[in-house]
Design an enzyme around this catalytic site. Structure first.
Site, short mmCIF file in Angstrom:
data_model
loop_
_atom_site.label_atom_id
_atom_site.label_comp_id
_atom_site.label_asym_id
_atom_site.label_seq_id
_atom_site.Cartn_x
_atom_site.Cartn_y
_atom_site.Cartn_z
N SER A 7 0.86 -1.18 0.00
CA SER A 7 0.00 0.00 0.00
C SER A 7 0.89 1.23 0.00
CB SER A 7 -0.89 0.01 1.24
OG SER A 7 -0.09 0.26 2.37
N LYS A 8 0.26 2.39 -0.02
CA LYS A 8 1.00 3.66 -0.06
C LYS A 8 2.05 3.76 1.04
CE LYS A 8 -1.80 6.95 -2.52
NZ LYS A 8 -3.14 7.40 -2.36
#
Ligand code: GLU
Length: 479
Positions: free
Chosen positions: A258-259
């Protein structure tokens, strides 16, 4: 029946609800490589039925990211093809036509339940310890009851009537046999919403069938959707395609990428100065392993080498250092003109082409991505002295350093043009004069200019710095 049942046809079918992510890019790449390797077709379809979340910007981003990676499609949005249109919102009549067949055959029915009713059903089921599912209450509506609901103006959804006790077996080309039971998939599911828009599970089946897709290769997150899709193929009397679900991509801490783990969008890697060839090579290795030891593959080599048999079942871990290393290998192989162009995005307009070329030459073996150039700019810009680490400070503390730097500076003063060659010569002359050579000569000069004992060629760095700045830095040492 497919026109040519032996022809491999695969697709990438993104939803344009955000920029193209690493995971999507990998799915696209695997499909592309399969098609290329088998002389088949790679189709690009936009699954834009989520009207609230889809946007033309996302569609553009996905297309541009794929093209930047060198992934092109031979059928699909923009270019058309025998199964056009390739954007789902432009295919609504097609979905309605197939839905009518399901309705006529008793495989689908209208459901008039309100959100409130569905929520109450869900809560009761949770209360009873059941997994929430649609209980099929509208299946049993009589024609009269339906007419009454219609008269009230309720817009129904169309649900698929899930058969009871059916075993749904997926012969997954990556995961092997995966079995689902029809009663465990959440009950009768919606295929057309009340606004006439099809749901993903339904539209994907209609499209994959009509577009003659032979292999559905996609992320593992869709595995749980596949049993619903199998039921639809069967009910419509269509042959199921082959399925291959590729494992998730995990961050280095083994949680879903994820980010938090850094950039997840392809455009970010482009902006950070990565090369598309390196990213393609890296994505190919995320889940697929080559037969030999070699790790560097061009797109053409991947097209020959890639196969689903060598795609792993276990999750792939995103290793940024590996990507950086791969990028450095491709970067080093580029002509210096291309490196100069690549680093230009990270330099101010004051950098002339000539200086950019010299900078490219100086840094080729010291940067892994184009943006790494930023780490070196303090070495070649400005007259501020650079902070020394302990080793560097020890070099400057040597007795002969002051006279060495003074004599070097005096010679630099007389130079009309600073080039790597004139600087090299000046260092040589200084050494001759003072009877110094090797580390005793070079190291103090290096440290005086850069503040460090390591780094790119000092003659090139000094030339980039320019006479004025160089002299100021040398002066700082003598203070
Ligand atoms: N539109 C779906 C997605 O973007 C495609 C899934 C599939 O390949 O079937 O996740």
């Amino acid at each position: 029946m497919r026109d040519n049942p032996d022809r491999l046809r695969v697709r990438f079918a993104p939803s344009p609800t955000g920029p193209l992510h690493i995971g999507g890019a990998r799915s696209a790449l695997f499909n592309y490589l399969l098609a290329k390797g088998a002389g088949g077709d790679f189709i690009m379809r936009m699954e834009d039925t989520d009207r609230d979340r889809s946007s033309p910007e996302s569609e553009e981003n996905i297309k541009q990211s794929l093209l930047w990676l060198g992934i092109t499609w031979n059928e699909g949005i923009d270019i058309g093809g025998p199964h056009a249109p390739y954007r789902q919102t432009e295919r609504l009549a097609t979905y309605h036509e197939a839905a009518q067949k399901l309705l006529d055959a008793g495989h689908a029915y209208y459901c008039y339940c309100s959100e409130l009713e569905l929520e109450a059903m869900r809560l009761k089921q949770i209360d009873r310890g059941e997994t929430p599912h649609y209980d099929g209450r509208c299946r049993r509506l009589s024609a009269g009851e339906r007419a009454a609901k219609e008269a009230e103006g309720i817009k129904p959804v169309l649900r698929f009537a899930v058969p009871k006790d059916e075993e749904l077996l997926i012969e997954d080309l990556v995961r092997g046999q995966v079995v689902f039971q029809s009663q465990e998939i959440g009950g009768d599911f919606v295929i057309i919403k009340s606004d006439g828009i099809p749901t993903y599970n339904y539209a994907v089946v209609v499209d994959d069938h009509l577009m003659e897709i032979s292999h559905v290769v996609r992320g593992e997150e869709h595995l749980s959707n596949t049993p619903r899709q199998l039921l639809l193929y069967d009910a419509l009397g269509w042959i199921r395609p082959a399925f291959a679900h590729i494992s998730l991509i995990l961050g280095e801490d083994r949680s879903k990428m994820s980010k938090r783990h850094g950039s997840v969008s392809v455009v970010n890697y482009q902006a950070e100065g990565y090369l598309p060839q390196a990213l393609v090579n890296f994505l190919a290795l995320l889940g697929w392993s080559p037969a030999g030891e070699e790790e560097i593959f061009t797109m053409q080599e991947l097209e020959q080498e890639f196969s689903l048999e060598r795609v792993a079942k276990n999750p792939a871990v995103f290793d940024l250092n590996k990507l950086r290393w791969l990028n450095s290998q491709y970067l080093r192989a580029l002509p210096k003109e291309q490196i100069a162009d690549g680093i230009a995005a990270f330099l101010t307009d004051e950098w002339t082409e000539e200086r950019r070329l010299l900078l490219a030459e100086t840094l080729t073996n010291h940067i892994e991505t184009f943006s790494d150039v930023c780490n070196f700019l303090p070495l070649v810009e400005g007259s501020e002295p650079l902070t020394c680490d302990e080793d560097a400070a020890a070099v400057l503390a040597q007795e002969h350093v002051m006279s060495l730097i003074s004599s070097f500076a005096a010679k630099i003063e007389t130079l009309s043009e600073l080039t790597p060659a004139t600087i090299k010569e000046t260092i040589k002359q200084t050494g001759k004069e003072l009877g110094l050579k090797g580390a005793a000569l070079f190291m103090p000069i290096r440290v005086a200019i850069t503040g460090s004992c390591h780094g790119p060629d000092i003659d090139k760095l000094a030339a980039l710095l320019g006479k004025e700045n160089l002299l100021v830095r040398l002066k700082h040492v003598r203070k």
